[in-house]
Motif scaffolding. Sequence first.
Motif, PDB file in Angstrom:
ATOM      1  N   ALA A  18      11.383  -4.370  22.372  1.00  0.00           N
ATOM      2  CA  ALA A  18      11.182  -4.067  20.955  1.00  0.00           C
ATOM      3  C   ALA A  18       9.730  -4.272  20.553  1.00  0.00           C
ATOM      4  N   PRO A  19       9.118  -3.257  19.952  1.00  0.00           N
ATOM      5  CA  PRO A  19       7.699  -3.329  19.617  1.00  0.00           C
ATOM      6  C   PRO A  19       7.486  -4.127  18.355  1.00  0.00           C
ATOM      7  N   VAL A  20       7.844  -5.408  18.350  1.00  0.00           N
ATOM      8  CA  VAL A  20       7.834  -6.189  17.126  1.00  0.00           C
ATOM      9  C   VAL A  20       6.428  -6.500  16.732  1.00  0.00           C
ATOM     10  N   ALA A  21       5.893  -7.516  17.060  1.00  0.00           N
ATOM     11  CA  ALA A  21       4.896  -8.082  16.207  1.00  0.00           C
ATOM     12  C   ALA A  21       3.501  -7.665  16.458  1.00  0.00           C
ATOM     13  N   ARG A  22       2.867  -8.240  17.471  1.00  0.00           N
ATOM     14  CA  ARG A  22       1.426  -8.312  17.340  1.00  0.00           C
ATOM     15  C   ARG A  22       0.779  -6.952  17.169  1.00  0.00           C
ATOM     16  N   HIS A  23       1.192  -5.956  17.965  1.00  0.00           N
ATOM     17  CA  HIS A  23       0.519  -4.664  17.836  1.00  0.00           C
ATOM     18  C   HIS A  23       0.858  -3.985  16.514  1.00  0.00           C
ATOM     19  N   GLY A  24       2.179  -3.855  16.223  1.00  0.00           N
ATOM     20  CA  GLY A  24       2.565  -3.153  15.002  1.00  0.00           C
ATOM     21  C   GLY A  24       2.120  -3.869  13.749  1.00  0.00           C
ATOM     22  N   LEU A  25       2.431  -5.162  13.653  1.00  0.00           N
ATOM     23  CA  LEU A  25       2.045  -5.913  12.467  1.00  0.00           C
ATOM     24  C   LEU A  25       0.541  -6.068  12.369  1.00  0.00           C
ATOM     25  N   GLY A  26      -0.111  -6.246  13.511  1.00  0.00           N
ATOM     26  CA  GLY A  26      -1.562  -6.383  13.489  1.00  0.00           C
ATOM     27  C   GLY A  26      -2.236  -5.141  12.946  1.00  0.00           C
ATOM     28  N   ALA A  27      -1.791  -3.954  13.406  1.00  0.00           N
ATOM     29  CA  ALA A  27      -2.372  -2.710  12.924  1.00  0.00           C
ATOM     30  C   ALA A  27      -2.086  -2.510  11.442  1.00  0.00           C
ATOM     31  N   SER A  28      -0.839  -2.819  11.039  1.00  0.00           N
ATOM     32  CA  SER A  28      -0.457  -2.610   9.648  1.00  0.00           C
ATOM     33  C   SER A  28      -1.230  -3.525   8.705  1.00  0.00           C
ATOM     34  N   LEU A  29      -1.291  -4.811   9.052  1.00  0.00           N
ATOM     35  CA  LEU A  29      -1.974  -5.760   8.184  1.00  0.00           C
ATOM     36  C   LEU A  29      -3.487  -5.547   8.190  1.00  0.00           C
ATOM     37  N   SER A  30      -4.034  -5.163   9.329  1.00  0.00           N
ATOM     38  CA  SER A  30      -5.474  -4.877   9.381  1.00  0.00           C
ATOM     39  C   SER A  30      -5.823  -3.704   8.477  1.00  0.00           C
ATOM     40  N   ALA A  31      -4.996  -2.663   8.535  1.00  0.00           N
ATOM     41  CA  ALA A  31      -5.239  -1.519   7.659  1.00  0.00           C
ATOM     42  C   ALA A  31      -5.116  -1.918   6.198  1.00  0.00           C
ATOM     43  N   SER A  32      -4.141  -2.774   5.887  1.00  0.00           N
ATOM     44  CA  SER A  32      -3.955  -3.200   4.500  1.00  0.00           C
ATOM     45  C   SER A  32      -5.143  -4.009   3.991  1.00  0.00           C
ATOM     46  N   VAL A  33      -5.681  -4.877   4.849  1.00  0.00           N
ATOM     47  CA  VAL A  33      -6.854  -5.661   4.449  1.00  0.00           C
ATOM     48  C   VAL A  33      -8.041  -4.736   4.193  1.00  0.00           C
ATOM     49  N   ALA A  34      -8.208  -3.751   5.071  1.00  0.00           N
ATOM     50  CA  ALA A  34      -9.309  -2.805   4.887  1.00  0.00           C
ATOM     51  C   ALA A  34      -9.129  -1.998   3.606  1.00  0.00           C
ATOM     52  N   ILE A  35      -7.893  -1.542   3.356  1.00  0.00           N
ATOM     53  CA  ILE A  35      -7.612  -0.792   2.131  1.00  0.00           C
ATOM     54  C   ILE A  35      -7.879  -1.653   0.909  1.00  0.00           C
ATOM     55  N   LEU A  36      -7.448  -2.897   0.986  1.00  0.00           N
ATOM     56  CA  LEU A  36      -7.664  -3.825  -0.116  1.00  0.00           C
ATOM     57  C   LEU A  36      -9.154  -3.990  -0.430  1.00  0.00           C
ATOM     58  N   CYS A  37      -9.953  -4.168   0.614  1.00  0.00           N
ATOM     59  CA  CYS A  37     -11.396  -4.345   0.405  1.00  0.00           C
ATOM     60  C   CYS A  37     -12.024  -3.108  -0.217  1.00  0.00           C
ATOM     61  N   VAL A  38     -11.637  -1.932   0.286  1.00  0.00           N
ATOM     62  CA  VAL A  38     -12.187  -0.695  -0.269  1.00  0.00           C
ATOM     63  C   VAL A  38     -11.745  -0.512  -1.714  1.00  0.00           C
ATOM     64  N   ASN A  39     -10.458  -0.788  -1.985  1.00  0.00           N
ATOM     65  CA  ASN A  39      -9.956  -0.652  -3.360  1.00  0.00           C
ATOM     66  C   ASN A  39     -10.632  -1.635  -4.316  1.00  0.00           C
ATOM     67  N   LEU A  40     -10.958  -2.809  -3.814  1.00  0.00           N
ATOM     68  CA  LEU A  40     -11.648  -3.783  -4.654  1.00  0.00           C
ATOM     69  C   LEU A  40     -13.025  -3.261  -5.062  1.00  0.00           C
ATOM     70  N   VAL A  41     -13.755  -2.758  -4.083  1.00  0.00           N
ATOM     71  CA  VAL A  41     -15.081  -2.200  -4.395  1.00  0.00           C
ATOM     72  C   VAL A  41     -14.954  -1.017  -5.347  1.00  0.00           C
ATOM     73  N   THR A  42     -13.988  -0.138  -5.069  1.00  0.00           N
ATOM     74  CA  THR A  42     -13.782   1.031  -5.928  1.00  0.00           C
ATOM     75  C   THR A  42     -13.397   0.618  -7.342  1.00  0.00           C
ATOM     76  N   GLY A  43     -12.479  -0.356  -7.443  1.00  0.00           N
ATOM     77  CA  GLY A  43     -12.042  -0.810  -8.762  1.00  0.00           C
ATOM     78  C   GLY A  43     -13.164  -1.410  -9.579  1.00  0.00           C
ATOM     79  N   VAL A  44     -14.000  -2.222  -8.941  1.00  0.00           N
ATOM     80  CA  VAL A  44     -15.140  -2.813  -9.641  1.00  0.00           C
ATOM     81  C   VAL A  44     -16.110  -1.723 -10.094  1.00  0.00           C
ATOM     82  N   LEU A  45     -16.383  -0.773  -9.207  1.00  0.00           N
ATOM     83  CA  LEU A  45     -17.296   0.323  -9.539  1.00  0.00           C
ATOM     84  C   LEU A  45     -16.810   1.113 -10.748  1.00  0.00           C
ATOM     85  N   LEU A  46     -15.527   1.477 -10.736  1.00  0.00           N
ATOM     86  CA  LEU A  46     -14.995   2.294 -11.828  1.00  0.00           C
ATOM     87  C   LEU A  46     -14.933   1.500 -13.133  1.00  0.00           C
TER      88      LEU A  46
END
Length: 436
Positions: free
Chosen positions: A7-35
């Motif tokens: 079962a492809p549980v944790a480290r790869h799947g969750l790592g990719a998902s959470l890493s993308a979420s952190v990156a999205i969060l950082c970009v959205n923070l910059v975008t939100g402040v700018l707007l």
Amino acid sequence: MTTRAEAPVARHGLGASLSASVAILCVNLVTGVLLARSLGPVDRGVLAAAVLWPTMLGVVGTLGLPEAVTYRVARDGAVRPVVLWTAAGAAALQAAGFLVLGAAVVVAVLAPHASASLGPALLFLGEIPLAIVSLTFAGMVNGRSRHTAFHALRLLVVGVTLPLLLALELAGALSVWTIVAVYLASRIVTAIAACRIAWPTGAAGRPEFDRALARELWSYGLRSHASGISAHLNQRVDQLAVSAFLAADRLGTYVVAASLNSVGWLVGVSVGYVALPTLASTDDEQHRRELAEQFVGLTLLMTIAVALPLAVLAPTLISFLYGDAYHEAGNIARILLAAVVLYSASRTIEAILRAVGRPLDAGLAEILALVATLVAVAALLPALGLIGAALASVVGAATGVTWMLRRVSLALDVPAWRVALPRPAAVRAALRRPSR
């Protein structure tokens, strides 16, 4: 079918998902402040109203097709050509219908109360077909557990947006209209990429639209979508109400307060993306119970760990990042952060119910939550204003997660407290590297 050991549980799947979420969060923070700083509370509210309604209709217009495709591909273990063509045809039909419906809704809602938002909102109606197409094909990628590619698609839309907005700011051309145009451009790029990844050249075979398969996808999707629509509305109904009944600057302030929510909300979304194909790909009932406890426990612990410090620092953070014009948003953000812990858990539990073939259970929970939110909004918004809208979100989130826990308890034959109570052993198991 995937075994417990594979079962492809944790480290790869969750790592990719959470890493993308952190990156999205950082970009959205910059975008939100700018707007927020460039537009000010009034124009920030105008922009929010313009994009809020088409975005909501784009999510509604998927009719659960992305989840249905993810479930089907995960169960099949591969993407068959007939699934590609049938899903593409279904997405095209839905896109055409909801584009027409969207135009009518936007005119009816915004023309009387938010006329400044009407023109940009009509332009942004292009979001509806683009969302339906890109989410459907991304669902195929997720169903194959291609975690890196799937989460790259999630990141792409914000990754294209930020540099274009920065370029407009440097050129002195940042406005509601140009921002909407940038949003559309980023969604076009994402839709093309999603189609290309899910549908490589020459790999789809002869065009074939299978009506029986389309009915199967729509059947699962509509049952699942009851939760999807209601969940999206639950997270947006407070903003929709503010946009319809209060001034634009009120909506601008509320959107800034809600911006801190994305930190916690993305945890549940990220874990849910992995939970759906992981549980759907195993038939071992005991293993499903263990996975459910692991995923929900991980979601709650991570969300609480993020939300608590943000709640303490909310007024200071908002004034520092967005400016003193939004100082009122601090206390509103604190209330919304309480709701986001519950919403985050709901996203993971909802994915689990879909994975075990119970999408309607999740849908009923979200409908109950939506009713509770609407009642609370009607009671609290006139009396308490923005604070009332935030409290209504807490009421709706608590209603939804309570019902979902009961349904997942029955579906998996496990006590609800075992699912809801984060336990260190379960969280450590979720983060272990899969055995080979």
